[in-house]
Design an enzyme around this catalytic site. Structure first.
Site, PDB file in Angstrom:
ATOM      1  N   SER A  38      25.511  27.969  31.688  1.00 43.51           N
ATOM      2  CA  SER A  38      24.256  28.682  31.497  1.00 43.51           C
ATOM      3  C   SER A  38      23.700  29.152  32.829  1.00 43.51           C
ATOM      4  CB  SER A  38      23.225  27.780  30.804  1.00 43.51           C
ATOM      5  OG  SER A  38      21.987  28.444  30.681  1.00 43.51           O
ATOM      6  N   ASP A  39      23.303  30.413  32.887  1.00 40.17           N
ATOM      7  CA  ASP A  39      22.565  30.924  34.032  1.00 40.17           C
ATOM      8  C   ASP A  39      21.188  30.255  34.050  1.00 40.17           C
ATOM      9  OD1 ASP A  39      21.942  32.632  36.233  1.00 40.17           O
ATOM     10  OD2 ASP A  39      20.834  33.924  34.861  1.00 40.17           O
ATOM     11  N   LYS A  40      20.542  30.266  35.212  1.00 41.70           N
ATOM     12  CA  LYS A  40      19.220  29.655  35.310  1.00 41.70           C
ATOM     13  C   LYS A  40      18.114  30.672  35.059  1.00 41.70           C
ATOM     14  CE  LYS A  40      17.180  29.087  39.244  1.00 41.70           C
ATOM     15  NZ  LYS A  40      15.876  29.784  39.015  1.00 41.70           N
ATOM     16  N   THR A  41      18.043  31.685  35.920  1.00 41.46           N
ATOM     17  CA  THR A  41      16.935  32.627  35.885  1.00 41.46           C
ATOM     18  C   THR A  41      16.963  33.467  34.615  1.00 41.46           C
ATOM     19  OG1 THR A  41      17.023  32.737  38.300  1.00 41.46           O
ATOM     20  CG2 THR A  41      15.775  34.457  37.164  1.00 41.46           C
ATOM     21  N   CYS A  84      26.116  31.684  29.020  1.00 40.66           N
ATOM     22  CA  CYS A  84      24.814  32.179  28.590  1.00 40.66           C
ATOM     23  C   CYS A  84      24.104  32.785  29.793  1.00 40.66           C
ATOM     24  CB  CYS A  84      23.986  31.041  27.994  1.00 40.66           C
ATOM     25  SG  CYS A  84      22.443  31.579  27.255  1.00 40.66           S
TER      26      CYS A  84
END
Length: 802
Positions: free
Chosen positions: A294-297, A554
């Protein structure tokens, strides 16, 4: 003047355009005809096409036409459900600036961005998109590169800094030299990764392995039959139909179509829940998903700066600190820091009296952020006539301009260690009117320069800003963990910031050091990968896949697109760019991440339905091939004809596609295609089936004295009824009475039985047999189902199938 200041000459620019090519992402166009022809070039179509050739050789044009229709049906289903790479590239290209202000022959002019070449001098202005990778020559700009690097905070750019193609200019203006164009830019390399990224779906692998196993077994059956038939002295005109029947018996004709239909029904169910699959393979891959990158931002976080904490110095309070900082913040601009501070101050507007005192100040002048001294300021007048100078900037910057207590330095370090961006607010007061303050980028007038230096600054407080986690992120990760899916954060943001967000959402493992990740990594090695670029995300996903994992990715930005395309299950959140949505296999159309859990559960339902059909198809095909051998040995002739086999394929294989609507129980852990175990179970059930079929054929041949045509009809009826008993048995890995079949499954079973019974008793397309014999076989097949169910339950436990 050098080329850097006056730009390139037009002739030189044209020469470089021929050398480097246009400033655009390369596009590979595959014609619709090529995509259609590809549908006829695969293992299942090969087997069907070989059968058509043999049918035509024998002069059986009707049977050949029937099989040709089956081939076209499979091809049509696949053709209309594929291909997203070109739309991804078009979205990437649309994000590039359409035009650019460029200096040619010493004059500024507007040109299409695709005509830029390395060495061009361009102007970057507020609100514009950087048209190519550039090196800033002069001026100062605030660049939003979140969609490229994943950094949630804009970055300051001055002379010597690099600005990447696709970045948005939030503030300021600058002149820059183009250093890379087209596919050589960081944005272009992202586009190239998207074009070349390709994750092999489990459908492709499973169909190939099932067909391989059947083909190997069928090859052995054909050789055994031909050898035995030659020993018996059968003529050539009997050998060809014998071989063709064996080939038809081995073809899982509707297996690819069933994968497609089950995924399509799952996609329709997900769409009703706010989850839009853009590739059908993503639905089935959701069942086997065991790692989510999963990406953070914008994915785990809101991608919106908020004031997280305020530390007021003695004599002040938090509301006053925010109110003073709001005066030194631009109103209505695009600076996200100023917007977050003004929003926080507005929420505290009804605070204590100290904030009310600030509200009584009259703003005289706002001095925008000055990149030279890294501060923004405001001049305000108090009710008593005093003028207040308010300065806002990074804590490290203001620490050289104001007296900083040790407690403030410790508080700032503690906030920074949590990954927050720390700003300081300081004030000073003067008794008389202020001189006109210089604007950013303009030198002060001589009188102002000679004026008395402003009074010293007093620190009022500290403000910590961050991009906060979404409210549902922690719950989502916990729910996925319960479903057996490990979540890993992969972000371009700083390690400290990523680690804080990771802990907030329940990712408590180690953080991978910033930079290129190790070549050989596993999901359990790190909980967070920080400071990575798009190609790093792509390689992380690929490394996990090489370790045998089914990976979901994601994200929301262009920087996530290559990894989204490479992952078996690419997921774009609702706020994602068009680039990310085009590259993803699943798009969440509603805010939040709860759709991922829905996708996993719906995918596991689709998996169980496909597994039911695969088991039924494999068992039936093996039963048919084994009966051909037993029948040849028993009566010395083929026990089935190509026409009878085609009837069994149409009535059995295609009606059994109703399994895609069945009531199934999704598993609690990630599914996996263990084709060898499926084959073992299919072999055991097929052996039970062929013993039953052989007994029925022996009854008809030795006791009832049926002629060869009637005996072949009896064999076809027995296979048809046994396949329906197998269907009822394999639809649940528990006992057959554990769940109720869907209405469509019951209808398809009844339709198959009635069609075969009508054809057999009326003598249509086959020799007629007595109705009482058909009923006897049907009743015996129902009893066989309980024997098959006991064998299935034992094998399922032994093989740990779920």
């Amino acid at each position: 003047m050098g080329a850097t200041s006056i730009g390139l000459a037009s002739d030189e620019a044209q020469s470089r355009l021929r050398q480097y090519g246009p400033n655009a992402s390369p596009e590979e166009v595959v014609s619709p005809w090529r995509r259609l022809l590809d549908k006829f070039w695969a293992p299942v179509p090969w087997m069907l096409e070989a059968a058509i050739v043999l049918q035509l050789t024998m002069g059986e044009r009707v049977e050949a036409a029937v099989i040709a229709v089956l081939v076209l049906f499979n091809a049509a289903l696949g053709y209309f459900q594929e291909g997203r790479a070109q739309s991804t590239l078009r979205a990437l290209k649309s994000r590039l600036a359409l035009s650019a202000s460029v200096r040619r022959d010493g004059l500024w002019t507007i040109l299409p961005a695709e005509q830029l070449v390395p060495g061009d001098v361009v102007k970057l202005s507020l609100g514009g998109i950087v048209p190519a990778d550039t090196r800033l020559l002069e001026g100062e700009v605030l660049l939003d590169q979140s969609m490229l690097t994943g950094e949630s905070l804009p970055v300051e750019g001055g002379a010597g800094r690099t600005a990447y193609a696709g970045a948005l200019v939030r503030r300021g203006e600058a002149v820059a030299e183009v250093t890379a164009t087209g596919p050589r830019t960081r944005f272009g390399r992202t586009a190239e990764l998207v074009r070349t990224a390709h994750g092999v779906s489990s459908q492709q692998t499973t169909v190939l392995r099932v067909v391989r196993n059947l083909a190997i077994f069928d090859g052995a059956v054909v050789l055994a039959q031909v050898a035995y038939a030659a020993a018996l002295g059968l003529p050539t005109h009997e050998l060809i139909p014998l071989t063709l029947t064996a080939i038809l018996a081995a073809i899982p004709v509707a297996l690819p179509a069933t994968f497609t239909l089950a995924s399509a029904l799952g996609a329709r169910s997900l769409a009703a829940q706010g989850v839009l699959p853009t590739r059908l393979s993503a639905v089935e891959e959701a069942a086997t998903l065991d790692v989510l990158c999963s990406d953070k931002t914008g994915t785990l976080t809101l991608n919106a700066l908020e004031v997280t904490a305020v530390r007021a110095m003695p004599g002040h309070d938090e509301a006053q600190v925010l109110a003073l900082a709001a005066l030194a913040s631009s109103e209505g601009g695009q600076d996200p820091v100023d917007g977050a501070i003004r929003a926080a101050a507005a929420k505290r507007a009804s605070g204590p009296a100290a904030a009310a005192d600030v509200a009584s100040l009259t703003l005289l002048r706002f001095i925008p952020f000055d990149p030279a001294n890294k501060t923004a300021a405001a001049i305000a007048r108090a009710p008593d006539g005093r003028e207040i100078r308010i300065v806002k900037g990074a804590f490290r910057t203001l620490s050289s301009l104001a007296a900083i207590p040790e407690s403030a330095a410790g508080a700032a370090d503690a906030l920074a260690a949590q990954g927050f961006r720390v700003l300081a607010v300081a004030v000073s007061a003067r008794s008389g009117p202020s001189e006109e303050a210089p604007r950013a980028g303009h030198a002060p007038s001589p009188p102002a320069a000679a004026a008395t230096a402003p009074p010293p600054l007093d620190l009022v407080g500290l403000i910590a800003l961050s991009d906060p986690p979404r409210a549902d992120s922690a719950a989502l990760i916990a729910e996925l963990r319960a479903l057996g899916v490990r979540t890993v954060m992969v972000t371009g943001d700083a390690p400290a910031t990523a680690a804080v967000i990771g802990r907030a959402v329940g990712l408590d493992g180690p953080v991978c050091p910033a930079g290129t990740p190790p070549p050989s990594i596993h999901p359990e090695d790190f909980a967070v990968f920080a400071g990575v670029f798009p190609e790093d995300k792509f390689h992380i996903v690929k490394a996990f896949q090489q370790g045998g994992h089914t990976v979901g990715m994601c994200g929301d930005g262009a920087n996530d697109a290559p990894a989204l395309r490479q992952a078996q299950m690419g997921i774009a959140v609702s706020t994602a760019t068009d680039v990310a949505k085009s590259a993803a296999g699943i798009v969440l159309t509603e805010p939040g991440l709860g759709g991922i859990v829905s996708a996993v559960r719906e995918g596991r339902i689709a998996f169980q339905r496909i597994l039911t059909y695969t088991l039924r198809s494999l068992t039936t095909k093996l039963s048919q091939m084994l009966l051909l051998v037993v029948g040849l040995a028993m009566i010395g002739h083929a026990i089935l004809t190509p026409r009878l086999m085609a009837i069994l394929m149409i009535t059995g294989d295609f009606l059994a596609m109703s399994a895609t609507t069945d009531n199934v129980r999704p598993s609690e852990r990630p599914n996996a295609w263990h084709v060898d175990n499926v084959t073992r179970l299919g072999v055991v059930l097929a052996l039970c089936n062929v013993m039953f079929c052989a007994a029925v054929v022996a009854l008809g041949y030795f006791r009832l004295g049926l002629a060869r045509p009637e005996l072949r009809t009896l064999a076809a009826v027995t296979l048809a009824f046994v396949s329906q008993a197998t269907f009822l048995v394999v639809r649940d890995r528990r006992r057959l009475w554990s769940s109720r079949p869907s209405g469509w499954v019951l209808v398809s079973i009844a339709a198959n039985v009635l069609i075969i019974a009508a054809l057999a008793t009326r003598g249509v397309l086959m020799a007629a047999v007595p109705a009482w014999l058909v009923g006897l076989v049907l009743g015996a097949s129902l009893a066989l189902a309980f024997i098959l169910d006991a064998a299935k339950a034992f094998m399922s436990r032994s093989l740990r199938m779920q």
